[in-house]
Design a protein around this motif. Structure first.
Motif, PDB file in Angstrom:
ATOM      1  N   LEU A  24       7.637   9.958  -4.737  1.00  0.00           N
ATOM      2  CA  LEU A  24       8.268   8.676  -4.407  1.00  0.00           C
ATOM      3  C   LEU A  24       9.782   8.658  -4.625  1.00  0.00           C
ATOM      4  O   LEU A  24      10.508   8.176  -3.745  1.00  0.00           O
ATOM      5  N   PRO A  25      10.326   9.147  -5.766  1.00  0.00           N
ATOM      6  CA  PRO A  25      11.788   9.093  -5.927  1.00  0.00           C
ATOM      7  C   PRO A  25      12.533   9.812  -4.812  1.00  0.00           C
ATOM      8  O   PRO A  25      13.541   9.309  -4.292  1.00  0.00           O
ATOM      9  N   ARG A  26      12.048  10.998  -4.427  1.00  0.00           N
ATOM     10  CA  ARG A  26      12.736  11.756  -3.370  1.00  0.00           C
ATOM     11  C   ARG A  26      12.649  11.026  -2.025  1.00  0.00           C
ATOM     12  O   ARG A  26      13.650  10.937  -1.304  1.00  0.00           O
ATOM     13  N   LEU A  27      11.501  10.503  -1.682  1.00  0.00           N
ATOM     14  CA  LEU A  27      11.335   9.830  -0.390  1.00  0.00           C
ATOM     15  C   LEU A  27      12.166   8.552  -0.316  1.00  0.00           C
ATOM     16  O   LEU A  27      12.763   8.249   0.721  1.00  0.00           O
ATOM     17  N   VAL A  28      12.205   7.806  -1.415  1.00  0.00           N
ATOM     18  CA  VAL A  28      13.010   6.583  -1.421  1.00  0.00           C
ATOM     19  C   VAL A  28      14.487   6.920  -1.274  1.00  0.00           C
ATOM     20  O   VAL A  28      15.224   6.277  -0.514  1.00  0.00           O
ATOM     21  N   GLN A  29      14.943   7.931  -1.996  1.00  0.00           N
ATOM     22  CA  GLN A  29      16.357   8.308  -1.937  1.00  0.00           C
ATOM     23  C   GLN A  29      16.753   8.816  -0.558  1.00  0.00           C
ATOM     24  O   GLN A  29      17.848   8.523  -0.073  1.00  0.00           O
ATOM     25  N   GLU A  30      15.870   9.577   0.078  1.00  0.00           N
ATOM     26  CA  GLU A  30      16.224  10.222   1.340  1.00  0.00           C
ATOM     27  C   GLU A  30      15.949   9.347   2.557  1.00  0.00           C
ATOM     28  O   GLU A  30      16.663   9.455   3.560  1.00  0.00           O
ATOM     29  N   ARG A  31      14.925   8.466   2.505  1.00  0.00           N
ATOM     30  CA  ARG A  31      14.475   7.817   3.730  1.00  0.00           C
ATOM     31  C   ARG A  31      14.451   6.298   3.687  1.00  0.00           C
ATOM     32  O   ARG A  31      14.343   5.669   4.733  1.00  0.00           O
ATOM     33  N   ASN A  32      14.525   5.702   2.504  1.00  0.00           N
ATOM     34  CA  ASN A  32      14.498   4.246   2.452  1.00  0.00           C
ATOM     35  C   ASN A  32      15.795   3.673   3.021  1.00  0.00           C
ATOM     36  O   ASN A  32      16.889   4.061   2.610  1.00  0.00           O
ATOM     37  N   GLY A  33      15.670   2.762   3.977  1.00  0.00           N
ATOM     38  CA  GLY A  33      16.852   2.239   4.655  1.00  0.00           C
ATOM     39  C   GLY A  33      17.792   1.488   3.735  1.00  0.00           C
ATOM     40  O   GLY A  33      19.016   1.671   3.784  1.00  0.00           O
ATOM     41  N   ALA A  34      17.249   0.621   2.867  1.00  0.00           N
ATOM     42  CA  ALA A  34      18.101  -0.157   1.967  1.00  0.00           C
ATOM     43  C   ALA A  34      18.810   0.749   0.963  1.00  0.00           C
ATOM     44  O   ALA A  34      20.014   0.582   0.703  1.00  0.00           O
ATOM     45  N   ALA A  35      18.088   1.717   0.405  1.00  0.00           N
ATOM     46  CA  ALA A  35      18.700   2.624  -0.563  1.00  0.00           C
ATOM     47  C   ALA A  35      19.760   3.503   0.097  1.00  0.00           C
ATOM     48  O   ALA A  35      20.839   3.732  -0.465  1.00  0.00           O
ATOM     49  N   ARG A  36      19.482   3.995   1.307  1.00  0.00           N
ATOM     50  CA  ARG A  36      20.454   4.823   2.014  1.00  0.00           C
ATOM     51  C   ARG A  36      21.703   4.016   2.384  1.00  0.00           C
ATOM     52  O   ARG A  36      22.824   4.508   2.288  1.00  0.00           O
ATOM     53  N   ALA A 120      15.226  -0.793  -7.313  1.00  0.00           N
ATOM     54  CA  ALA A 120      14.356  -1.866  -6.837  1.00  0.00           C
ATOM     55  C   ALA A 120      13.378  -1.348  -5.778  1.00  0.00           C
ATOM     56  O   ALA A 120      12.183  -1.683  -5.798  1.00  0.00           O
ATOM     57  N   GLU A 121      13.887  -0.527  -4.857  1.00  0.00           N
ATOM     58  CA  GLU A 121      13.010   0.008  -3.817  1.00  0.00           C
ATOM     59  C   GLU A 121      11.990   0.987  -4.398  1.00  0.00           C
ATOM     60  O   GLU A 121      10.835   1.028  -3.961  1.00  0.00           O
ATOM     61  N   LEU A 122      12.421   1.778  -5.385  1.00  0.00           N
ATOM     62  CA  LEU A 122      11.498   2.716  -6.012  1.00  0.00           C
ATOM     63  C   LEU A 122      10.418   1.975  -6.793  1.00  0.00           C
ATOM     64  O   LEU A 122       9.239   2.364  -6.770  1.00  0.00           O
ATOM     65  N   LEU A 123      10.813   0.897  -7.472  1.00  0.00           N
ATOM     66  CA  LEU A 123       9.834   0.092  -8.201  1.00  0.00           C
ATOM     67  C   LEU A 123       8.796  -0.495  -7.250  1.00  0.00           C
ATOM     68  O   LEU A 123       7.589  -0.459  -7.524  1.00  0.00           O
ATOM     69  N   ALA A 124       9.276  -1.019  -6.101  1.00  0.00           N
ATOM     70  CA  ALA A 124       8.348  -1.584  -5.122  1.00  0.00           C
ATOM     71  C   ALA A 124       7.441  -0.505  -4.539  1.00  0.00           C
ATOM     72  O   ALA A 124       6.244  -0.733  -4.318  1.00  0.00           O
ATOM     73  N   ALA A 125       8.015   0.694  -4.287  1.00  0.00           N
ATOM     74  CA  ALA A 125       7.196   1.790  -3.740  1.00  0.00           C
ATOM     75  C   ALA A 125       6.159   2.244  -4.756  1.00  0.00           C
ATOM     76  O   ALA A 125       5.002   2.515  -4.397  1.00  0.00           O
ATOM     77  N   ARG A 126       6.534   2.323  -6.017  1.00  0.00           N
ATOM     78  CA  ARG A 126       5.584   2.725  -7.046  1.00  0.00           C
ATOM     79  C   ARG A 126       4.468   1.687  -7.200  1.00  0.00           C
ATOM     80  O   ARG A 126       3.292   2.041  -7.346  1.00  0.00           O
ATOM     81  N   ALA A 127       4.855   0.411  -7.179  1.00  0.00           N
ATOM     82  CA  ALA A 127       3.839  -0.634  -7.271  1.00  0.00           C
ATOM     83  C   ALA A 127       2.886  -0.566  -6.080  1.00  0.00           C
ATOM     84  O   ALA A 127       1.667  -0.707  -6.234  1.00  0.00           O
ATOM     85  N   GLY A 128       3.443  -0.345  -4.881  1.00  0.00           N
ATOM     86  CA  GLY A 128       2.599  -0.214  -3.695  1.00  0.00           C
ATOM     87  C   GLY A 128       1.690   1.000  -3.766  1.00  0.00           C
ATOM     88  O   GLY A 128       0.526   0.936  -3.353  1.00  0.00           O
ATOM     89  N   PHE A 129       2.224   2.101  -4.312  1.00  0.00           N
ATOM     90  CA  PHE A 129       1.413   3.314  -4.425  1.00  0.00           C
ATOM     91  C   PHE A 129       0.205   3.077  -5.330  1.00  0.00           C
ATOM     92  O   PHE A 129      -0.937   3.387  -4.969  1.00  0.00           O
ATOM     93  N   TRP A 130       0.454   2.515  -6.519  1.00  0.00           N
ATOM     94  CA  TRP A 130      -0.661   2.308  -7.444  1.00  0.00           C
ATOM     95  C   TRP A 130      -1.605   1.218  -6.962  1.00  0.00           C
ATOM     96  O   TRP A 130      -2.812   1.269  -7.240  1.00  0.00           O
ATOM     97  N   GLU A 131      -1.067   0.245  -6.239  1.00  0.00           N
ATOM     98  CA  GLU A 131      -1.952  -0.767  -5.659  1.00  0.00           C
ATOM     99  C   GLU A 131      -2.873  -0.135  -4.620  1.00  0.00           C
ATOM    100  O   GLU A 131      -4.067  -0.456  -4.554  1.00  0.00           O
ATOM    101  N   LEU A 132      -2.307   0.778  -3.819  1.00  0.00           N
ATOM    102  CA  LEU A 132      -3.118   1.467  -2.818  1.00  0.00           C
ATOM    103  C   LEU A 132      -4.204   2.311  -3.488  1.00  0.00           C
ATOM    104  O   LEU A 132      -5.374   2.298  -3.069  1.00  0.00           O
ATOM    105  N   VAL A 133      -3.823   3.064  -4.536  1.00  0.00           N
ATOM    106  CA  VAL A 133      -4.803   3.879  -5.250  1.00  0.00           C
ATOM    107  C   VAL A 133      -5.875   2.999  -5.879  1.00  0.00           C
ATOM    108  O   VAL A 133      -7.076   3.304  -5.828  1.00  0.00           O
ATOM    109  N   SER A 134      -5.434   1.875  -6.472  1.00  0.00           N
ATOM    110  CA  SER A 134      -6.385   0.974  -7.115  1.00  0.00           C
ATOM    111  C   SER A 134      -7.364   0.379  -6.110  1.00  0.00           C
ATOM    112  O   SER A 134      -8.573   0.302  -6.371  1.00  0.00           O
TER     113      SER A 134
END
Length: 287
Positions: A24-36, A120-134
């Motif tokens: 997640l950290p690498r994908l958010v840094q490289e591809r997230n529009g708001a972070a980029r 903020a985007e990484l936090l949202a991505a992590r929350a979404g990831f664990w929500e998906l797994v859950s």
């Protein structure tokens, strides 16, 4: 409703993309529009540094053109005009140092805003990831309950045929099957919606599916409790804004400071600006 329509309009991906929490950290840094976007803003602010060093460089400005006109008793005329001027700033009352400090503060603010956006985007991505797994873990549990219900239903059918149970027992298992199937369908649908949002945050094409773990780990990392508290991006942003405000204050306090420049140049005017017919008498030299 909008998310449901969006989900229905997105074609299913051919193969799910493997996704781990560590990715997640690498994908958010490289591809997230708001972070980029925030990172590019910080990069843009950084390119404006060096004002103090550039203020000591000489400047050269040239201008050339022609003009057609009438003036006074003279008929229609066409004359060239132009200028060439070189300048060198010798002293500006400390304003260049203040401007460099102000630009540095803006860079710090942009870097803090970039870190804040990425966090903020990484936090949202992590929350979404664990929500998906859950959700997938819950769906698997409900699926297991469905299988157990079917086995119990088969046993109930045998007991009914043997005269050891009534139709009420069969009806109870049928009702429980409907409830479990509806719950599983709801969980799978919610998983698809979370996957759509997660794909957008990770800069993946619409309709991308993810292959994740289906069990949420329940470990306890005590090292996190002993870790040193970081400087939060919001705090760094406020400090940078405070430094920028101090830079503006310093610039306002130096309004009275004199400046000293060295310049020289050649200037050619038309008859409309200099009342001499000879072109040689309409040129100025200054230093």
């Amino acid at each position: 409703m909008r998310l449901i329509l969006l989900l229905l309009s997105i074609p299913a991906a051919a193969e799910p993309v493997p996704l781990a929490f560590a990715d997640l950290p690498r994908l958010v840094q490289e591809r997230n529009g708001a972070a980029r976007g925030a990172a590019l803003q910080a990069e843009s602010a950084g390119r404006r540094l060096g004002h103090l060093r550039r203020s000591w460089l000489p400047t050269l400005e040239g201008r050339a053109g022609g003009e057609g006109y009438t003036t006074g008793p003279h008929g229609w005329r066409e004359d060239p005009f132009g200028s060439l001027e070189a300048g060198l700033g010798l002293f500006r009352g400390g304003r260049d140092q203040g401007e460099e400090g102000l630009r540095r503060s803006r860079v710090d603010a942009a870097l803090a805003a970039s870190a804040q956006s990425q966090a903020a985007e990484l936090l949202a991505a992590r929350a979404g990831f664990w929500e998906l797994v859950s959700l997938r873990e819950q769906s698997a549990i409900v699926g297991d309950a469905l299988e157990r219900n079917e086995k119990h239903l088969e046993l109930a059918e045998r007991r009914i045929k043997a005269g050891l149970a009534t139709e009420a027992d069969r009806l109870e298992f049928h009702i429980h099957r409907s409830i479990l199937a509806e719950e599983r369908e709801s969980l799978d649908h919610e998983s698809e919606l979370v996957s759509v949002d997660l794909a957008a945050r990770l800069g993946q094409p619409a309709g991308t599916g993810f292959a994740t773990s289906t069990v949420v780990p329940h470990g306890h990392d005590t090292e996190l409790m002993r870790a040193a508290a970081p400087v939060f991006p919001a705090v760094a942003l406020l400090r940078a804004e405070e430094a920028a405000a101090s830079g503006h204050k310093l610039a306002a306090e130096r309004w009275w400071a004199p400046s000293l420049d060295l310049y020289g140049g050649y200037y050619l005017y038309t008859l409309r600006d200099r009342d001499f017919l000879s072109r040689g008498q309409r040129d100025d030299r200054a230093v």
